[in-house]
Design an enzyme around this catalytic site. Structure first.
Site, PDB file in Angstrom:
ATOM      1  CD  GLU A 277      51.240  81.515  -0.665  1.00 48.49           C
ATOM      2  OE1 GLU A 277      52.445  81.425  -0.963  1.00 48.49           O
ATOM      3  OE2 GLU A 277      50.318  81.372  -1.509  1.00 48.49           O
TER       4      GLU A 277
ATOM      5  CD  GLU B 232      48.394  84.917  -2.988  1.00 55.16           C
ATOM      6  OE1 GLU B 232      49.036  84.203  -3.785  1.00 55.16           O
ATOM      7  OE2 GLU B 232      48.912  85.525  -2.036  1.00 55.16           O
TER       8      GLU B 232
HETATM    9  O1  AHR Z   1      50.600  85.793  -6.384  1.00 53.00           O
HETATM   10  C1  AHR Z   1      51.936  85.427  -6.506  1.00 53.00           C
HETATM   11  C2  AHR Z   1      52.481  84.773  -5.241  1.00 53.00           C
HETATM   12  O2  AHR Z   1      51.872  83.529  -5.075  1.00 53.00           O
HETATM   13  C3  AHR Z   1      52.205  85.486  -3.946  1.00 53.00           C
HETATM   14  O3  AHR Z   1      53.160  86.448  -3.657  1.00 53.00           O
HETATM   15  C4  AHR Z   1      52.274  84.384  -2.931  1.00 53.00           C
HETATM   16  O4  AHR Z   1      51.450  84.616  -1.822  1.00 53.00           O
HETATM   17  C5  AHR Z   1      51.896  83.146  -3.710  1.00 53.00           C
HETATM   18  O5  AHR Z   1      52.787  82.118  -3.522  1.00 53.00           O
END
Ligand code: AHR
Length: 513
Positions: free
Chosen positions: A173, A308
């Site tokens: 990210e 994610e």
């Molecule tokens: O999964 C929780 C968080 O969400 C992770 O650390 C991050 O990559 C995202 O913002």
């Protein structure tokens, strides 16, 4: 009763499902590692401190690959803190989650745990505070056989053979201002390209363009894309980063969490619109990849790693003060309604399996997770565990293109279908599996026509439904679970009529002659 017609044909496929679509994610965050997968002294722990009860549930869930060690944590992590004798490992402040990291569990423990859990490791290198040198050295530590200081360190730490890790995320990210060491697209694109080069070289790949390698097991490199499509930089971030890195990487990463927000005017409609919205998001990034591919004149096809995705009610308060070790963070308890939206998100991933080749449900244990644990005690399966388990074991082979006349409802993203489905044909196992969400408040009839199959026979039909949209599972009771329904008849060799309960997820499996 309103009726929806859905048809699919055995010869009309969107693409093949890569089993890596069913991956997940463990970050050093809250109780994902400590008290989650690792708890020495727990009655179910093995000699390494790995909880066997949790491993049993992960196997039941059907996860083939696990991303590690983060997440936001990654961008402040020095991987050398987590290797070597435990008593010498430093304790650090984790500035991503404001906790204390003891480094008891690091790269070697993760590799050992992966073997015990029967999953493939997917590693990530720090592009926040980390350098390209540290990234290359981590590849060397994991994948170089021996004879150098770094690879001999791994051998001295107990792993004689290299781990041969294939999947590597280049940062996490990096478009987000919340990220430690956040960069602009231009800065990150340039750094990611240089990281990709030295990581491949450390792996014995002599050209930086992926696919053109003399090494037995080339790396699969994943460049950091947009954190969500509400970022002001989306999709420009992805274009710029890909223009720098297209020839050197294999996947563009994308992330997205959906939430139920009761402060919205139509919270339920907006939440139920998530699955169709996720499809739009994927389509935009697919178009961005195609644009860059044409611009840089490449024949290579970069794919998407949706590493994610989940439901996450980001408003859930932290339950612990600052700087604790393994605090109760992000321990969302998922409702029945969450499972319904979750199943729709899985349908969307399946319907984009031509481009989304890797996926990570974020996360796996305790932290926004399908599996919950008590310290020293029990486990339970969240509501979302079940759609994942059924689809990961059965929605394999090809996803078929479906044609549906479902009516639609308005929501904050535009319009979404009341009936949302995915149909998979596994030629090898001779099975067809169908996942259907009914997002209407009333029962619906669905006429499913599955064409060009011989001897189609229903073998399994389960339904998830509850009159209480906010019902949850707990350590004491898993009350939201799929229930068996009577198997439907197949008429004229292809037609099946189903009566779907209001607000329900339905899973059917057919055998084919
Ligand atoms: O999964 C929780 C968080 O969400 C992770 O650390 C991050 O990559 C995202 O913002």
């Amino acid at each position: 009763m309103k009726r929806t017609k859905i048809f699919a044909d055995a010869n009309l496929a969107i693409g093949e499902v890569d089993p890596h679509l069913y991956g997940s994610f463990i970050e050093h965050l809250g109780r994902a590692v400590y008290e989650g997968i690792y708890e020495p002294g727990h009655p179910a722990a093995d000699a390494d401190g790995f909880r066997r009860d949790v491993i049993g549930l992960i196997k039941e869930l059907g996860v083939p690959v696990v991303r590690y060690p983060g997440g936001n944590f990654l961008s402040g992590y020095d991987w050398t803190d987590g290797i070597g004798p435990r008593e010498k490992r430093p304790t650090r402040l984790d500035l991503a989650w404001f906790t204390t990291e003891t480094n008891e569990f690091g790269t070697d423990e993760f590799m050992k745990w992966c073997r015990a859990a029967g999953v493939e490791p997917m590693m990530a290198v720090n592009m926040g505070t980390g350098t390209i040198k540290e990234a290359a050295r981590l590849v060397e530590y994991c994948n170089h056989a021996g004879g150098t200081t770094i690879s001999d360190l791994r051998r001295a730490n107990g792993a004689e053979q290299p781990y041969n890790v294939r999947y590597w995320c280049i940062g996490n990210e990096m478009d987000g201002p919340w990220q430690i060491g956040h960069l602009s697209a231009e800065e990150y694109g340039r750094k990611a390209l240089e990281a990709a080069k030295v990581m491949r070289w450390a792996n014995g790949e002599l050209k930086e363009e992926s696919g053109a390698s003399w090494c037995a097991s080339p790396l699969k490199l994943i460049v950091s894309g947009s954190s969500n499509h509400e970022m002001k930089t989306f999709p420009e971030w992805d274009r710029v980063v890909l223009e720098h890195t297209y020839k050197a990487v294999d996947y563009l990463s994308m992330h997205r969490y959906y939430m139920y927000d009761e402060d919205r005017e139509d919270p339920l409609e907006d939440f139920l619109g998530s699955a169709d919205d996720m499809g739009e998001y994927i389509a935009t990034l697919q178009a961005t990849i195609e644009y860059v591919r044409a611009k840089v004149r490449s024949r290579k096809q970069v794919k998407i790693s949706f590493d994610e995705w989940n439901i996450w009610s980001v408003t859930a308060p932290r339950r612990e003060p600052l700087w604790k070790k393994a605090p109760h963070l992000l321990e969302d308890v998922y409702t029945f309604q969450d499972a319904l939206v979750f199943a729709g998100l899985m349908n969307t991933l399946l319907n984009h399996c031509d481009v989304v080749k890797l996926g990570c449900l974020a996360q796996l244990v305790n932290v926004i997770a399908p599996i919950m644990t008590e310290k020293g005690g029990r486990t339970f399966r969240q509501t979302t565990f079940y759609p994942f388990r059924y689809l990961s074991s059965s929605a394999r082979g090809a996803t078929l293109r479906t044609f549906s006349d479902s009516d639609r409802f308005a929501n904050m993203y535009g319009e979404a279908r009341y009936i949302n489905e995915a149909v998979n044909y596994d030629r090898a196992r001779r099975t067809v599996c169908v996942s259907i969400c009914n997002y209407a408040q009333e029962a619906r009839e669905v006429e499913l026509e599955l064409r060009s199959f011989e001897g189609l026979k229903a073998e399994e039909y389960v339904e998830m439904h509850s009159n209480d949209l906010f019902a949850v599972n707990s350590f004491d009771e898993e009350k939201i679970v799929p229930v068996q329904r009577e198997l439907p008849a197949v008429k004229d060799g292809s037609r099946v009529t189903l009566k779907l309960a209001p607000m329900s997820w339905n899973f059917l499996k057919f055998s084919v002659r």
